[in-house]
Design an enzyme around this catalytic site. Structure first.
Site, PDB file in Angstrom:
ATOM      1  N   LYS A 205      -8.051  10.669 -20.928  1.00 33.60           N
ATOM      2  CA  LYS A 205      -7.877  11.555 -19.765  1.00 33.60           C
ATOM      3  C   LYS A 205      -7.965  10.697 -18.515  1.00 33.60           C
ATOM      4  O   LYS A 205      -8.934   9.957 -18.324  1.00 33.60           O
ATOM      5  CB  LYS A 205      -8.980  12.612 -19.745  1.00 33.60           C
ATOM      6  CG  LYS A 205      -8.993  13.452 -18.465  1.00 33.60           C
ATOM      7  CD  LYS A 205     -10.057  14.541 -18.489  1.00 33.60           C
ATOM      8  CE  LYS A 205     -10.113  15.261 -17.154  1.00 33.60           C
ATOM      9  NZ  LYS A 205     -11.058  16.386 -17.147  1.00 33.60           N
TER      10      LYS A 205
HETATM   11  C1  R5P Z   1     -13.747  14.809 -15.035  1.00 31.57           C
HETATM   12  O1  R5P Z   1     -13.554  13.781 -15.465  1.00 31.57           O
HETATM   13  C2  R5P Z   1     -14.709  15.769 -15.580  1.00 31.57           C
HETATM   14  O2  R5P Z   1     -14.449  16.014 -16.915  1.00 31.57           O
HETATM   15  C3  R5P Z   1     -14.765  16.973 -14.746  1.00 31.57           C
HETATM   16  O3  R5P Z   1     -15.957  17.631 -14.821  1.00 31.57           O
HETATM   17  C4  R5P Z   1     -13.654  17.948 -14.880  1.00 31.57           C
HETATM   18  O4  R5P Z   1     -12.954  17.822 -16.062  1.00 31.57           O
HETATM   19  C5  R5P Z   1     -12.778  17.817 -13.705  1.00 31.57           C
HETATM   20  O5  R5P Z   1     -11.729  18.736 -13.701  1.00 31.57           O
HETATM   21  P1  R5P Z   1     -10.900  18.948 -12.364  1.00 31.57           P
HETATM   22  O6  R5P Z   1     -10.964  17.669 -11.611  1.00 31.57           O
HETATM   23  O7  R5P Z   1      -9.522  19.270 -12.818  1.00 31.57           O
HETATM   24  O8  R5P Z   1     -11.544  20.070 -11.635  1.00 31.57           O
END
Ligand code: R5P
Length: 293
Positions: A205
Site C-alpha cells: 500500500k
Molecule cells: C495509512 O497508512 C493508515 O493505514 C491509515 O490509518 C489509513 O489507512 C489512511 O487512510 P486514508 O489516508 O485514506 O484516510
C-alpha cells in the site's frame, strides 16, 4: 558497510511489457504461493477485474476518534456492500462490524505510536497470528517507516509477520508510511515499494506520485493506492483513475470516502473506476447525479 558507490540509476522499467511470471493465477507475483493464500488473495482482488476496493478505517489505532468515523458501527456497515475489503483493527471490526457482511478483512496488526508522539515511527506487532486466523483475515497490514527512525524495527515487524502468515496462508500487506521525517518524492516511493516485496510482502500500500508507472512496473506484487488527506471528490477520483491507469491493482481509501459529502455515492464512484474502467470524469458525473442534496 554496504557499497553504495558506483550504483547505476535504474531506468529499464519496460512499462509496455506485462509482468512475466503469472503462471495461471491473476494476482501479480503470486503464481507460486499456496492454495489458501491464493484463495485469500482472490477474496481481496476480485477475479473479474483483478482489482480491489479496500475501505481504510484503521485511523483510530493511532489517531483515536477521527472525523467521519465517530460511530464506526453506523458508518462502516452502510459502506460495506460497496467495497471488497474492510481494512481495520481487530477491536473496531469485532465490536462494530457484523461478521455477516462477508467481506474480506485486511487486519491492521502493527501499532505502538499515537498522535501524542512526535515520532510515530516506532511500532510493534500487536496481534498474534492465531488471532489473525480467528478473525478470518485475508491479509495482515504492517506499517513500515523507510528512512525514519523506526525503519529497522518496522521492517522486522514486516518480516516476522510475513513468516507467521506463510505458516497459515495469510498474505501480508506492507504499508508505506509517510511522515514528517520522510520524503514524498518518487525516489522515496520507488525505494519503499521495492524494499517491501523484496522482504516478502504480498501486497504494497503506497501513495500515488510522479513516475507511478515505473513504481508499479518495478514492484513485483500488487500495489494498492492510499487515499491520504481529504481532497475534493473530483480530485480524489482523478487520483484514483491515474493510479489504476498506471498499474495500481486497487485503492485502500479512508478519508476520501467517509469524509465525503456523500460517502455512499463516493464509494460507488470509486468502485466504477477501480472495477468498471470508468474514467474520472464519468465517475464524478455519477457522483454528482447520485449524491444527496
Ligand atoms: C495509512 O497508512 C493508515 O493505514 C491509515 O490509518 C489509513 O489507512 C489512511 O487512510 P486514508 O489516508 O485514506 O484516510
Amino acid at each position: 558497510m554496504a557499497d553504495k558507490d558506483g550504483m547505476k540509476i535504474a531506468k529499464d522499467y519496460h512499462i509496455d511489457k506485462p509482468f512475466a511470471k503469472q503462471g495461471g493465477f491473476y494476482v501479480k507475483g503470486m503464481s507460486d504461493v499456496d492454495w489458501g493464500m491464493k484463495a485469500r488473495l482472490a477474496n481481496i482482488f476480485q477475479p473479474e477485474s483483478g482489482h480491489t476496493v479496500m475501505l481504510a478505517f484503521d485511523h483510530g489505532y493511532f489517531m483515536g476518534s477521527t472525523s467521519g468515523l465517530e460511530r464506526l458501527d453506523i458508518v462502516i456497515p452502510t459502506l460495506a456492500e460497496h467495497i471488497d475489503v474492510l481494512m481495520g483493527t481487530r477491536g473496531a471490526i469485532r465490536t462494530c462490524i457484523p461478521a455477516s457482511t462477508g467481506k474480506a478483512v485486511a487486519l491492521r496488526v502493527s501499532c505502538g505510536s499515537s498522535i501524542l508522539d512526535e515520532d510515530l515511527s516506532h511500532e510493534i506487532i500487536g496481534v498474534s497470528i492465531e488471532d489473525a486466523v480467528r478473525m478470518n483475515a485475508s491479509c495482515m497490514a504492517v506499517q513500515t517507516f523507510i528512512g525514519a527512525d523506526g525503519e529497522k524495527e518496522s521492517l522486522d515487524n514486516l518480516c516476522k509477520t510475513v513468516d507467521a502468515g506463510l505458516k497459515y496462508g495469510i498474505p501480508t500487506m506492507g504499508v508505506v508510511a509517510v511522515g514528517k521525517q520522510m520524503e514524498r518524492t518518487s525516489r522515496f516511493f520507488k525505494l519503499a515499494t521495492r524494499i517491501l516485496p523484496e522482504l516478502g510482502a504480498h501486497i504494497v500500500k503506497t501513495y500515488y506520485c510522479e513516475d507511478f508507472e515505473e513504481i508499479t512496473s518495478a514492484c513485483p506484487v500488487p500495489i494498492v493506492v492510499a487515499g491520504g488527506k481529504k481532497l475534493p471528490e473530483d480530485e480524489a477520483l482523478t487520483m484514483c483513475y491515474k493510479a489504476i491507469s498506471e498499474g495500481a491493482a486497487g485503492v485502500d481509501m479512508g478519508r476520501n470516502i467517509f469524509q465525503s459529502t456523500d460517502p455512499i455515492a463516493m464509494v460507488q464512484a470509486v468502485r466504477m473506476v477501480v472495477h468498471k474502467n470508468a474514467t474520472d470524469k464519468e465517475a464524478y458525473e455519477f457522483f454528482l447525479d447520485t449524491k444527496k442534496e
